[in-house]
Scaffold this motif. Structure first.
Motif, PDB file in Angstrom:
ATOM      1  N   THR A  47      31.828  24.660  -7.318  1.00 39.79           N
ATOM      2  CA  THR A  47      31.842  25.944  -6.369  1.00 39.79           C
ATOM      3  C   THR A  47      32.063  27.135  -7.395  1.00 39.79           C
ATOM      4  O   THR A  47      33.295  27.247  -8.120  1.00 39.79           O
ATOM      5  N   VAL A  48      31.431  28.168  -7.299  1.00 41.19           N
ATOM      6  CA  VAL A  48      31.350  29.244  -8.347  1.00 41.19           C
ATOM      7  C   VAL A  48      31.566  30.617  -7.426  1.00 41.19           C
ATOM      8  O   VAL A  48      30.861  31.037  -6.435  1.00 41.19           O
ATOM      9  N   THR A  49      32.628  31.540  -7.820  1.00 39.14           N
ATOM     10  CA  THR A  49      33.162  32.685  -7.136  1.00 39.14           C
ATOM     11  C   THR A  49      33.503  33.799  -8.177  1.00 39.14           C
ATOM     12  O   THR A  49      33.965  33.501  -9.286  1.00 39.14           O
ATOM     13  N   ASP A  50      33.555  34.881  -7.651  1.00 41.31           N
ATOM     14  CA  ASP A  50      34.117  36.001  -8.384  1.00 41.31           C
ATOM     15  C   ASP A  50      35.414  35.905  -7.965  1.00 41.31           C
ATOM     16  O   ASP A  50      35.949  35.134  -7.084  1.00 41.31           O
ATOM     17  N   THR A  51      36.372  36.338  -8.885  1.00 46.02           N
ATOM     18  CA  THR A  51      37.877  36.101  -8.852  1.00 46.02           C
ATOM     19  C   THR A  51      38.327  36.636  -7.492  1.00 46.02           C
ATOM     20  O   THR A  51      39.412  36.453  -7.170  1.00 46.02           O
ATOM     21  N   ARG A  90      35.013  37.312  -3.021  1.00 44.74           N
ATOM     22  CA  ARG A  90      33.872  38.176  -2.310  1.00 44.74           C
ATOM     23  C   ARG A  90      32.505  37.412  -2.236  1.00 44.74           C
ATOM     24  O   ARG A  90      31.769  37.592  -1.296  1.00 44.74           O
ATOM     25  N   VAL A  91      32.122  36.696  -3.459  1.00 38.85           N
ATOM     26  CA  VAL A  91      31.045  36.045  -3.248  1.00 38.85           C
ATOM     27  C   VAL A  91      31.207  34.516  -3.826  1.00 38.85           C
ATOM     28  O   VAL A  91      31.940  34.186  -4.800  1.00 38.85           O
ATOM     29  N   GLN A  92      30.530  33.669  -3.060  1.00 36.64           N
ATOM     30  CA  GLN A  92      30.681  32.418  -3.287  1.00 36.64           C
ATOM     31  C   GLN A  92      29.456  31.503  -3.307  1.00 36.64           C
ATOM     32  O   GLN A  92      28.493  31.831  -2.643  1.00 36.64           O
TER      33      GLN A  92
END
Length: 248
Positions: A68-72, A75-77
């Motif tokens: 799972t990749v997100t901005d810290t 807001r975006v996943q």
């Protein structure tokens, strides 16, 4: 075109920082530049980071595991499945993945991010929930997730955490295992209907992986935070006063 020398990345994991040069292919797994640990559930080579024509890319070169990749800011996943790759456009990107019962978290920092904030982030004191596929949770559903995510939330910074079993999480809340599993079913079904991937599949896959996938999503989407942890002790104190009523 050769990327500029200032276009560098660093990877933070468990208190260590690894510099990634533009001409380097950085590998994460049991082996490679970031050799995480001797977890046989983890691929020898799982993730790679490389600069392709000036754009940093994160690739899943494994065959079974996803990340799972997100901005810290939450807001975006994105869900990075085997064979997939994503551009790293934020100043800081969080990567969460699980191998067996262990959940890992690392942060990728870009010296020259492609994307920059154009407006201030939302106040963290609004409701504690991310806008990514926001799903309302009842109190008991939230504390159920908290009981699973507690080791990750109590960890300082990035690194690894062993997730509790369903029986251990139920005991943490003062619940029966039957009640805990019913809540787990409800939450996974709810998130699956809202489009969160990885919470369903074959019967074997669903039973084995849904806890770790649920924690990955909850952490990335900020469904629970460290500020929520006191709810666990309150729930255990109040559980004896419950008369079998449920709010799910």
């Amino acid at each position: 075109m050769t990327p500029p020398a200032t276009d560098q990345l660093s990877v933070e994991f468990a208190g260590e920082e690894f510099e990634v040069a533009p001409d380097q292919v950085f590998t994460v797994g049991r082996e490679g530049d970031l050799a995480i640990d001797d977890n046989l559930f983890l691929h020898r080579n799982f993730l790679t980071i490389q600069n392709v024509e000036g754009l940093w890319l994160l690739s899943n070169v494994g065959t079974r595991l996803s990340a799972t990749v997100t901005d810290t800011g939450g807001r975006v996943q994105a869900w990075l499945a085997p064979g997939a790759r994503l551009p790293l456009v934020f100043a800081a990107t969080t990567v969460v993945f699980s191998a067996g019962p262990t959940t890992y978290e690392l942060t990728i920092h870009a010296a020259e991010p492609t994307f920059r904030e154009t407006q201030p982030p939302l106040d963290d004191d609004d409701d504690g929930l991310s806008t990514i596929g926001e799903v309302p949770l009842t109190h008991s559903q939230k504390v159920m997730i908290l009981a699973l995510a507690e080791p990750v939330l109590r960890r300082e910074g990035t690194g690894m955490s062993e997730l509790p079993t369903s029986a251990q999480a139920a005991e943490r809340l003062g619940w029966t295992l039957t009640r805990f599993n019913r809540k787990l079913d409800n939450v996974c079904d709810k998130l699956d209907r809202s489009g969160v991937p990885g919470l369903r599949g074959g019967v074997r896959s669903y039973a084995t992986n849904r806890r770790v996938r649920l924690v990955e999503h909850a952490m990335s989407a900020r469904l629970v935070t460290r500020d929520d942890l006191p709810l666990l002790d309150l729930e255990k104190e109040n559980s004896h006063a419950m008369n079998g009523e449920d709010d799910a």
